[in-house]
Design a protein around this motif. Structure first.
Motif, PDB file in Angstrom:
ATOM      1  N   ILE A 113      95.839  16.524  97.903  1.00  0.00           N
ATOM      2  CA  ILE A 113      96.828  15.499  98.214  1.00  0.00           C
ATOM      3  C   ILE A 113      97.265  14.806  96.926  1.00  0.00           C
ATOM      4  N   SER A 114      96.289  14.571  96.087  1.00  0.00           N
ATOM      5  CA  SER A 114      96.597  13.945  94.801  1.00  0.00           C
ATOM      6  C   SER A 114      97.524  14.825  93.968  1.00  0.00           C
ATOM      7  N   TYR A 115      97.238  16.132  93.945  1.00  0.00           N
ATOM      8  CA  TYR A 115      98.118  17.058  93.229  1.00  0.00           C
ATOM      9  C   TYR A 115      99.535  17.003  93.791  1.00  0.00           C
ATOM     10  N   LEU A 116      99.623  17.065  95.106  1.00  0.00           N
ATOM     11  CA  LEU A 116     100.935  17.067  95.756  1.00  0.00           C
ATOM     12  C   LEU A 116     101.711  15.797  95.425  1.00  0.00           C
ATOM     13  N   ARG A 117     101.014  14.689  95.487  1.00  0.00           N
ATOM     14  CA  ARG A 117     101.698  13.421  95.201  1.00  0.00           C
ATOM     15  C   ARG A 117     102.273  13.417  93.803  1.00  0.00           C
ATOM     16  N   LYS A 118     101.497  13.954  92.878  1.00  0.00           N
ATOM     17  CA  LYS A 118     101.969  13.963  91.501  1.00  0.00           C
ATOM     18  C   LYS A 118     103.258  14.773  91.384  1.00  0.00           C
ATOM     19  N   LYS A 119     103.364  15.826  92.161  1.00  0.00           N
ATOM     20  CA  LYS A 119     104.539  16.686  92.046  1.00  0.00           C
ATOM     21  C   LYS A 119     105.698  16.238  92.942  1.00  0.00           C
ATOM     22  N   ILE A 120     105.371  15.651  94.090  1.00  0.00           N
ATOM     23  CA  ILE A 120     106.408  15.362  95.074  1.00  0.00           C
ATOM     24  C   ILE A 120     106.834  13.904  95.073  1.00  0.00           C
ATOM     25  N   ASP A 121     105.851  13.031  94.992  1.00  0.00           N
ATOM     26  CA  ASP A 121     106.165  11.601  95.096  1.00  0.00           C
ATOM     27  C   ASP A 121     106.328  10.923  93.742  1.00  0.00           C
ATOM     28  N   ALA A 122     106.119  11.657  92.675  1.00  0.00           N
ATOM     29  CA  ALA A 122     106.100  11.054  91.333  1.00  0.00           C
ATOM     30  C   ALA A 122     107.330  10.194  91.092  1.00  0.00           C
ATOM     31  N   GLY A 123     107.130   8.889  90.954  1.00  0.00           N
ATOM     32  CA  GLY A 123     108.232   7.993  90.648  1.00  0.00           C
ATOM     33  C   GLY A 123     109.062   7.622  91.854  1.00  0.00           C
ATOM     34  N   ARG A 124     109.246   8.568  92.776  1.00  0.00           N
ATOM     35  CA  ARG A 124     110.131   8.308  93.908  1.00  0.00           C
ATOM     36  C   ARG A 124     109.431   7.519  95.012  1.00  0.00           C
ATOM     37  N   THR A 125     110.182   7.195  96.030  1.00  0.00           N
ATOM     38  CA  THR A 125     109.569   6.553  97.197  1.00  0.00           C
ATOM     39  C   THR A 125     108.679   7.570  97.890  1.00  0.00           C
ATOM     40  N   PRO A 126     107.432   7.203  98.133  1.00  0.00           N
ATOM     41  CA  PRO A 126     106.453   8.181  98.607  1.00  0.00           C
ATOM     42  C   PRO A 126     106.746   8.705 100.012  1.00  0.00           C
ATOM     43  N   LEU A 127     106.493   9.994 100.189  1.00  0.00           N
ATOM     44  CA  LEU A 127     106.558  10.615 101.514  1.00  0.00           C
ATOM     45  C   LEU A 127     105.158  10.787 102.099  1.00  0.00           C
ATOM     46  N   ILE A 128     104.179  10.963 101.218  1.00  0.00           N
ATOM     47  CA  ILE A 128     102.796  11.140 101.679  1.00  0.00           C
ATOM     48  C   ILE A 128     102.125   9.780 101.723  1.00  0.00           C
ATOM     49  N   HIS A 129     101.607   9.446 102.885  1.00  0.00           N
ATOM     50  CA  HIS A 129     100.971   8.142 103.047  1.00  0.00           C
ATOM     51  C   HIS A 129      99.522   8.318 103.480  1.00  0.00           C
ATOM     52  N   THR A 130      98.653   7.470 102.926  1.00  0.00           N
ATOM     53  CA  THR A 130      97.254   7.482 103.320  1.00  0.00           C
ATOM     54  C   THR A 130      97.041   6.534 104.489  1.00  0.00           C
ATOM     55  N   VAL A 131      96.338   7.032 105.497  1.00  0.00           N
ATOM     56  CA  VAL A 131      95.915   6.156 106.590  1.00  0.00           C
ATOM     57  C   VAL A 131      94.401   6.030 106.479  1.00  0.00           C
ATOM     58  N   ARG A 132      93.998   4.936 105.918  1.00  0.00           N
ATOM     59  CA  ARG A 132      92.601   4.752 105.528  1.00  0.00           C
ATOM     60  C   ARG A 132      91.650   4.976 106.697  1.00  0.00           C
ATOM     61  N   GLY A 133      90.647   5.790 106.425  1.00  0.00           N
ATOM     62  CA  GLY A 133      89.648   6.057 107.451  1.00  0.00           C
ATOM     63  C   GLY A 133      90.084   7.066 108.495  1.00  0.00           C
ATOM     64  N   VAL A 134      91.346   7.503 108.413  1.00  0.00           N
ATOM     65  CA  VAL A 134      91.858   8.430 109.421  1.00  0.00           C
ATOM     66  C   VAL A 134      92.344   9.730 108.790  1.00  0.00           C
ATOM     67  N   GLY A 135      93.284   9.619 107.872  1.00  0.00           N
ATOM     68  CA  GLY A 135      93.817  10.838 107.272  1.00  0.00           C
ATOM     69  C   GLY A 135      95.092  10.568 106.490  1.00  0.00           C
ATOM     70  N   TYR A 136      95.996  11.536 106.556  1.00  0.00           N
ATOM     71  CA  TYR A 136      97.257  11.431 105.831  1.00  0.00           C
ATOM     72  C   TYR A 136      98.420  11.709 106.776  1.00  0.00           C
ATOM     73  N   VAL A 137      99.578  11.164 106.409  1.00  0.00           N
ATOM     74  CA  VAL A 137     100.765  11.415 107.198  1.00  0.00           C
ATOM     75  C   VAL A 137     101.955  11.601 106.263  1.00  0.00           C
ATOM     76  N   LEU A 138     102.798  12.577 106.599  1.00  0.00           N
ATOM     77  CA  LEU A 138     104.021  12.819 105.845  1.00  0.00           C
ATOM     78  C   LEU A 138     105.190  12.274 106.649  1.00  0.00           C
TER      79      LEU A 138
END
Lengths: 247, 247
Positions: B217-242
DNA sequence: AAGCCTTTTCAGAGGGTCCTCAGAAGTTGT
DNA sequence: ACAACTTCTGAGGACCCTCTGAAAAGGCTT
């Protein structure tokens, strides 16, 4: 922008799929051939000897016939005469052993038919069949009518003249290089695995490894992508894809 | 904007669900596979050997078959022939051991069939099956016909070309990154747990921890969300959502 | 605010894929 | 028969990818 050769299947002028009859006594061969042809949108029947070939041809009414020159019960010329008697305009593609009587077959091709020598690649058979049908004036309205001119970016292939140019500059290719590139150009923007490439571009009896694909990709790159913006891209762990840069 | 692949189940032209037959002698594997397929809306049957596979195929009439290359009572090629004889247009996806790949699967991809090597990820099998069906021209009218173009916000994935762009800019992804993103994009606006992601994107025999999911997820964020408004969001204790920003 | 837990990030080892070179064997043309 | 070309094999090496472990950062609870 859509895939050319999977979606709009080949059609006859009346809208039904193009029909082909495959005649060979080796089950493995008819299996692979008819599978590939069906996949390309042809309607396929098979026969294992001359007698059943004629019977099937009568009932099926194929547009083209793929015919082994050596059959258990009769030779190619006899079957050809029978076919001609039944179906006036049918195209015939002969399969022959390499050392077979090339003279007599050469006479056959004068009549518009064609032949390939065993062992052959699927690409070769498919290309020859397309050529036969195109010359016979069929398949109007499908992608076949421009099948002799493939274009990807500034890369152009004239299938008939076997000439390839990039940016107007002619590129000399060996036989295998040409067939590999043709397969890539017929499936632009689509990742092709080494197994797929092997199955289509190399002979069905090829025993070697997928490593040759890497090697020939390397050859192609040297001739096509040398210095310029690359058209051939590696997709690690998956295969190769041919596409112009901009997307 | 609603979820693409759970709500409107895959349908054949006549409105009934798409049918798949899973053939493998390991119960664990058929269990997992058929579970995932049912969840995706497929109608599933299973078989543990070649003989019952053919019998079930005859009665069930599947659109696709997932077939282990090595079965207790027969080999894949034999079963394939039987299937082809019974069901004309059926798609076959082979499961093979890695070392059996070179062994003799030559010609399989020529007829439009495909294979994946064990151990595989569920996403890989599902993606390949979708590809087979789409190419076979089925599933028109369902969401499958555009299955090769996933869109979430300004993020676009072309599955065929394995190309990902955000805002028109091409993004290079490794194999695992691509498969992870594909899973996310197939389930937009839906929170996926690390366990879910691990089960789908990584091979079933993967021994490692869920930590790799965080890493990728960290790799993806670096490539996809870098600088821009994020699409990948962390839901703490649950998981991730795009999901796109507006929500 | 402190402490605990989750998540993120960094750095590096190991493994795997792919590219290229050099040469052997086969084919073609002169 | 010889030269030129083509095809394929094998080996070496470069590069990329994946995963592990540990440390840093961030969030929630008390």
């Amino acid at each position: 922008m859509e895939n050319q050769n999977t979606s709009p299947f080949l059609l006859r002028p009346d809208g039904t799929p193009v029909r082909v009859l495959v005649v060979d006594d080796e089950p493995d061969l008819t299996e692979v051939l008819s599978g590939a042809l069906r996949y390309e949108g042809w309607e396929v029947r098979t026969a294992a000897d001359g007698a059943s070939a004629l019977a099937t041809a009568r009932a099926f009414g194929p547009d083209a016939v793929v015919l082994d020159w050596m059959l258990p019960d009769s030779d190619g010329l006899t079957v050809l005469r029978g076919l001609r008697a039944e179906l006036a305009g049918v195209c015939v593609l002969f399969l022959t052993a390499r050392d077979a009587v090339e003279d007599r077959i050469a006479g056959i091709t004068a009549g518009g038919d064609d032949y390939v020598t065993k062992p052959f690649s699927l690409e070769e058979v498919l290309a020859r069949l397309r050529g036969l049908l195109r010359r016979a004036g069929m398949a109007r309205g499908s992608d076949l009518h421009q099948a002799d001119r493939l274009v990807v970016g500034d890369l152009v292939m004239d299938e008939q003249a076997r000439e390839v140019t990039r940016g107007g500059v002619v590129i000399e290719l060996s036989r295998t290089e040409f067939e590999l590139l043709r397969f890539l150009m017929r499936n632009p923007r689509r990742v092709l695995s080494k197994a797929q490439i092997l199955d289509r571009v190399w002979s069905y009896d090829f025993g070697g490894r997928a490593h040759v694909v890497e090697l020939y990709i390397s050859y192609l790159r040297k001739k096509i992508d040398a210095g310029r913006t690359p058209l051939i891209h590696t997709v690690r762990g998956v295969g190769y894809v041919l596409k112009p840069d901009v997307s």
